[in-house]
Design an enzyme around this catalytic site. Sequence first.
Site, PDB file in Angstrom:
ATOM      1  N   THR A 166      -5.586  25.159 -27.754  1.00 55.37           N
ATOM      2  CA  THR A 166      -6.395  26.099 -28.004  1.00 55.37           C
ATOM      3  C   THR A 166      -5.484  27.381 -28.380  1.00 55.37           C
ATOM      4  O   THR A 166      -4.530  27.879 -28.077  1.00 55.37           O
ATOM      5  CB  THR A 166      -7.790  26.219 -26.907  1.00 55.37           C
ATOM      6  OG1 THR A 166      -7.628  24.959 -26.730  1.00 55.37           O
ATOM      7  CG2 THR A 166      -8.384  27.031 -27.150  1.00 55.37           C
ATOM      8  N   VAL A 195     -17.080  17.867 -25.905  1.00 53.74           N
ATOM      9  CA  VAL A 195     -17.125  18.854 -26.173  1.00 53.74           C
ATOM     10  C   VAL A 195     -16.530  19.547 -24.762  1.00 53.74           C
ATOM     11  O   VAL A 195     -16.612  19.537 -23.843  1.00 53.74           O
ATOM     12  CB  VAL A 195     -18.105  19.614 -26.609  1.00 53.74           C
ATOM     13  CG1 VAL A 195     -18.568  21.199 -26.401  1.00 53.74           C
ATOM     14  CG2 VAL A 195     -19.116  19.392 -27.788  1.00 53.74           C
ATOM     15  N   GLY A 196     -15.355  20.573 -25.412  1.00 55.31           N
ATOM     16  CA  GLY A 196     -14.604  20.595 -23.995  1.00 55.31           C
ATOM     17  C   GLY A 196     -15.307  22.359 -23.686  1.00 55.31           C
ATOM     18  O   GLY A 196     -16.101  23.036 -24.157  1.00 55.31           O
ATOM     19  N   ASP A 197     -14.335  23.075 -23.011  1.00 53.11           N
ATOM     20  CA  ASP A 197     -15.052  24.277 -22.468  1.00 53.11           C
ATOM     21  C   ASP A 197     -15.004  25.382 -23.828  1.00 53.11           C
ATOM     22  O   ASP A 197     -15.179  26.972 -23.686  1.00 53.11           O
ATOM     23  CB  ASP A 197     -12.955  24.767 -21.460  1.00 53.11           C
ATOM     24  CG  ASP A 197     -12.469  25.274 -22.081  1.00 53.11           C
ATOM     25  OD1 ASP A 197     -11.999  24.333 -22.729  1.00 53.11           O
ATOM     26  OD2 ASP A 197     -11.549  25.983 -21.753  1.00 53.11           O
ATOM     27  N   GLY A 218      -6.417  25.267 -22.357  1.00 51.72           N
ATOM     28  CA  GLY A 218      -5.664  23.856 -21.095  1.00 51.72           C
ATOM     29  C   GLY A 218      -6.874  23.173 -20.614  1.00 51.72           C
ATOM     30  O   GLY A 218      -8.193  23.109 -21.520  1.00 51.72           O
ATOM     31  N   HIS A 219      -6.770  22.508 -19.769  1.00 52.70           N
ATOM     32  CA  HIS A 219      -7.956  21.352 -19.520  1.00 52.70           C
ATOM     33  C   HIS A 219      -9.691  21.844 -19.184  1.00 52.70           C
ATOM     34  O   HIS A 219      -9.228  22.829 -18.609  1.00 52.70           O
ATOM     35  CB  HIS A 219      -7.314  20.920 -17.355  1.00 52.70           C
ATOM     36  CG  HIS A 219      -7.968  19.518 -17.411  1.00 52.70           C
ATOM     37  ND1 HIS A 219      -8.438  18.563 -17.939  1.00 52.70           N
ATOM     38  CD2 HIS A 219      -8.249  19.286 -16.225  1.00 52.70           C
ATOM     39  CE1 HIS A 219      -9.096  17.926 -17.688  1.00 52.70           C
ATOM     40  NE2 HIS A 219      -8.885  18.266 -16.103  1.00 52.70           N
TER      41      HIS A 219
END
Length: 313
Positions: A166, A195-197, A218-219
């Site tokens: 990212t 959808v991620g953070d 990251g995660h």
Amino acid sequence: MKSIASHNGKVASDQAFQTMVAGGSPLDGVVAGVTLVEDDPNELTVGYGGLPNEDGVVQLDAAVMDGASHRGGAVAALEGVRHPTPVARLVMEQTRRVMLAGEGARRFALANGFAEENLLTEKARRMWHYWRRRRSGIDDWRDPPADDDLDAHKYFQQEFYKTGGTIHCSAIDSTGNIACATSTSGHSFKLCGRVGDSPIIGAGLYVDNDVGSCGGIGHGEAAMRHVASFAVVELMRQGRSPLEAGLEVLQRINDKALPEERDEQGRAKFELQLFILASDGQHAGVAMRGPKEIAVSDAGGTNLELCTPLWEE
Ligand code: ASP
């Protein structure tokens, strides 16, 4: 005046700083900076050339937040438009809403003059196809040859939540206004629609002009469960330095990692990095484990500095 970015954002941080030097706002700066990375076909985790979802479709997430107005804008699972960050800015500026997703986000972007194009580069397509063919020994696909020139074999030894990346960028101007942006193609080969953070205000980025900003890479699931960027800014509001706040949030995230996310010593085995810029101009980069870098731009130029790891390894 200062800007910071994740390790892959040296050019973004530099652009953000130069934009402010030329009279632009911090928001102008971070959008201009992140847009450069979205254009880069060699950056496999952001914008054009980002690795696709499990169906082979590139879906982009991005958000911006403007400390001066305390407004935010975001797009999620955007297809066919290489610059999700300026689209997110328009969501913030042209609508009364914070986030548009999927088909609605795409139509909003096209209505605002953004071009529609195939974001899947040949390299990204081949990497996806390589992953697809190795996915199971009981499907119809034969394994790809081991001498594949993509170096993909090495890449895909990693576990699913390590194959991401990212760009985050934050900037503060000489009057103390702060803005930030986060943009990603998300975890490689993610579930369609995941959808991620990154586009979630509070998780992938957050700014309060009174305190400072934070953004992460990251995660994403861990960052979302802990509202990581908001947590960092709130700890700074209570008096922690950027470094203390970042490490405290990483420790918290580590301590509540799911059983499947832990290594043999019980530590979180995923990566999460937080990039923090305080309203007094202090900055910090923290990471689960080193060595990781943060790009920092000020009057002395743009340099990469080492992040402080939670675990020395
Ligand atoms: N945070 C991104 C996401 O979860 C991926 C990454 O930065 O590795 O979508």
